[in-house]
Design a protein around this motif. Structure first.
Motif: not given
Length: 232
Positions: A56-58, A71-75, A81-82, A97-103
């Motif tokens: 759960v990420l602010d 981004r760093r997590i997905r890279r 799941p975020i 937010g969704l484009d950088v990889g948030a679910d």
């Protein structure tokens, strides 16, 4: 089916101490194993040592903002799941937010019951994906859930997290008409879309990438109902 031997581990990253404390308390009551972080740097270091089942990420953090953390997590190839939290309510912020990889994306102030429901949905989807690692195919299209690679014939296609999840949903239901609400529920974990028409936007993104070299359309619009993966 394998029964988990431990409670799901959730990392909560938020610089607001009242929100961190409230979320930590609520998730522990729901039998989650929780760790709290007040900045992105400490969260990233901890995640490298112990991989959470969900994050759960602010969006707004004092050191590294939530977008960069994501981004760093997905890279690094991490598909954890975020669920992103933010005080902003602009469509562009949500899309970014969704484009950088948030679910998924939840705007503050939020209802705790809704956050818990979305978190459960994210964890269910992760379990389902891990349980079924076979390559999915339709016509000349293939998707590997384990390597997260997508090909149209021999052409490799790079997709964002949401685009990949959408395509995976269609490939697991070939030729079946999926309603708009079904797609929102299965990909985003809920049916409320705030009137932003984000589903149509992401369908458009996905079609452009799949048809980039003049390939035939495989994601068809079923007017008044939804969409289906099938030949024209």
């Amino acid at each position: 089916m394998t029964v988990p031997t431990t409670n799901p581990y959730v990392a909560i990253v938020d610089d607001d101490p009242s929100i961190r404390t409230a979320l930590g308390r609520a998730l522990r009551i729901e039998n989650y194993d929780v760790e709290l972080f007040d900045d992105g740097g400490s969260a990233l270091k901890s995640i490298q040592l112990r991989a959470p089942d969900a994050i759960v990420l602010d969006l707004q953090l004092p050191d590294i903002d939530g977008l960069e953390v994501c981004r760093r997590i997905r890279r690094g190839g991490d598909a954890t799941p975020i669920l992103m939290l933010t005080a902003r309510d602009a469509v562009n912020d949500r899309v970014e937010g969704l484009d950088v990889g948030a679910d998924d994306y939840l705007v503050k102030p939020f209802d705790l019951a809704e956050l818990l429901a979305r978190l459960r949905a994210l964890l269910r989807r992760r379990v389902a994906t891990e349980a079924d690692g076979q390559v999915l195919r339709f016509e000349d299209l293939s998707l590997n859930p384990q390597t997260r690679e997508v090909f149209r014939a021999q052409r490799k296609i790079e997709l964002t997290k949401i685009e990949f999840d959408l395509l995976e949903l269609f490939l697991t239901h070939p030729r079946q008409v999926l309603t708009r609400d079904q797609i929102l529920d299965l990909v985003w974990g809920y049916t409320f879309d705030s009137g932003t028409n984000s589903l149509a936007v992401y369908i458009g993104y996905l079609r452009r990438k799949l048809e980039e070299r003049g390939e035939s359309r495989l994601i068809q619009t079923v007017r008044g109902v939804g969409y289906a993966l099938r030949t024209a």
